[in-house]
Design an enzyme around this catalytic site. Structure first.
Site, PDB file in Angstrom:
ATOM      1  N   SER A   9      45.503  45.744  37.568  1.00 55.32           N
ATOM      2  CA  SER A   9      46.742  45.297  38.208  1.00 55.32           C
ATOM      3  C   SER A   9      46.595  44.990  39.696  1.00 55.32           C
ATOM      4  O   SER A   9      47.574  44.992  40.435  1.00 55.32           O
ATOM      5  CB  SER A   9      47.867  46.321  37.977  1.00 55.32           C
ATOM      6  OG  SER A   9      48.089  46.495  36.591  1.00 55.32           O
ATOM      7  N   LYS A  12      43.673  40.172  40.183  1.00 52.61           N
ATOM      8  CA  LYS A  12      42.509  39.329  39.905  1.00 52.61           C
ATOM      9  C   LYS A  12      42.839  38.151  38.999  1.00 52.61           C
ATOM     10  O   LYS A  12      42.443  37.016  39.285  1.00 52.61           O
ATOM     11  CB  LYS A  12      41.389  40.150  39.252  1.00 52.61           C
ATOM     12  CG  LYS A  12      40.863  41.270  40.079  1.00 52.61           C
ATOM     13  CD  LYS A  12      39.823  42.085  39.328  1.00 52.61           C
ATOM     14  CE  LYS A  12      40.235  42.532  37.951  1.00 52.61           C
ATOM     15  NZ  LYS A  12      41.380  43.439  37.881  1.00 52.61           N
ATOM     16  N   ASP A  33      39.079  41.529  30.296  1.00 47.07           N
ATOM     17  CA  ASP A  33      40.220  41.466  29.364  1.00 47.07           C
ATOM     18  C   ASP A  33      39.960  40.477  28.233  1.00 47.07           C
ATOM     19  O   ASP A  33      40.360  40.719  27.090  1.00 47.07           O
ATOM     20  CB  ASP A  33      41.509  41.094  30.097  1.00 47.07           C
ATOM     21  CG  ASP A  33      42.020  42.221  30.987  1.00 47.07           C
ATOM     22  OD1 ASP A  33      41.604  43.383  30.794  1.00 47.07           O
ATOM     23  OD2 ASP A  33      42.845  41.940  31.874  1.00 47.07           O
TER      24      ASP A  33
END
Length: 185
Positions: A9, A12, A33
């Site tokens: 968070s 980026k 991710d």
């Protein structure tokens, strides 16, 4: 290649999307991710090899680490073939993670960017995201930067992602349409 390293968070992904819009040519964005989303259960299955602890710590199985090395080898092949890439990363092992990435990508030109955000601000952002385990942002805010050396550092605590992206782009020689206030001012 541009490597953005920062805690959960920290901003980026928003910076990466902004960079895709302002850098000349086509830049692909990949990161931790993207890799986790490709795992069984999008990383939430025991088969994914990821354990999320209650305090925000994350541990990985040997199988996960093997797949991660394959992932990076594939991304390295893409950059070697001429793809421009923005890598959105969280070096949970700090400088060790940076060295591992350096060795995998070999002679690829890399711009190392530290993405900082105050722990309280990152935790507040994290609380609004359903895909984050509570505590990760606070735990990672400083730890992901330990032992990592950067070409440039930006701070999203009080700055929009687009402004940070322009600071990065100017580092690459792209002329900004307005004066850039760097993080160290």
């Amino acid at each position: 290649m541009i490597v953005l390293n920062g805690g959960s968070s920290s901003g980026k992904s928003s910076i990466a999307r902004a960079l895709q819009e302002i850098l000349p040519g086509v830049w692909l964005t990949f990161g931790v991710d993207t890799f986790i989303d490709a795992l069984p259960g999008r990383g939430d299955s025991p088969r994914a090899g990821i354990t999320y602890e209650h305090d925000g710590m994350i541990t990985f199985s040997a199988e996960y680490r093997t797949l991660e090395r394959s992932w990076y080898a594939g991304l390295s092949a893409m950059t070697a073939a001429g793809a421009h890439m923005i890598l959105d990363e969280v070096f949970l092992s700090g400088g060790v993670g940076q060295e591992s990435l350096r060795s995998t990508f070999g002679n690829t030109g890399m711009l190392w960017v530290g993405v900082h955000c105050a722990a309280d601000v990152a935790a507040s952002r994290e609380a609004r995201r359903p895909d984050r385990a509570e505590g990760m942002a606070r735990q990672q805010a400083l730890s992901v930067h330990v032992g990592v050396s950067y070409d440039l550092e930006v701070d999203t605590t009080d700055r929009p992602a687009e402004e940070c992206a322009w600071e990065i782009a100017t580092q690459l020689g792209v002329q900004a349409p307005y004066p850039i206030r760097s993080s160290d001012q």
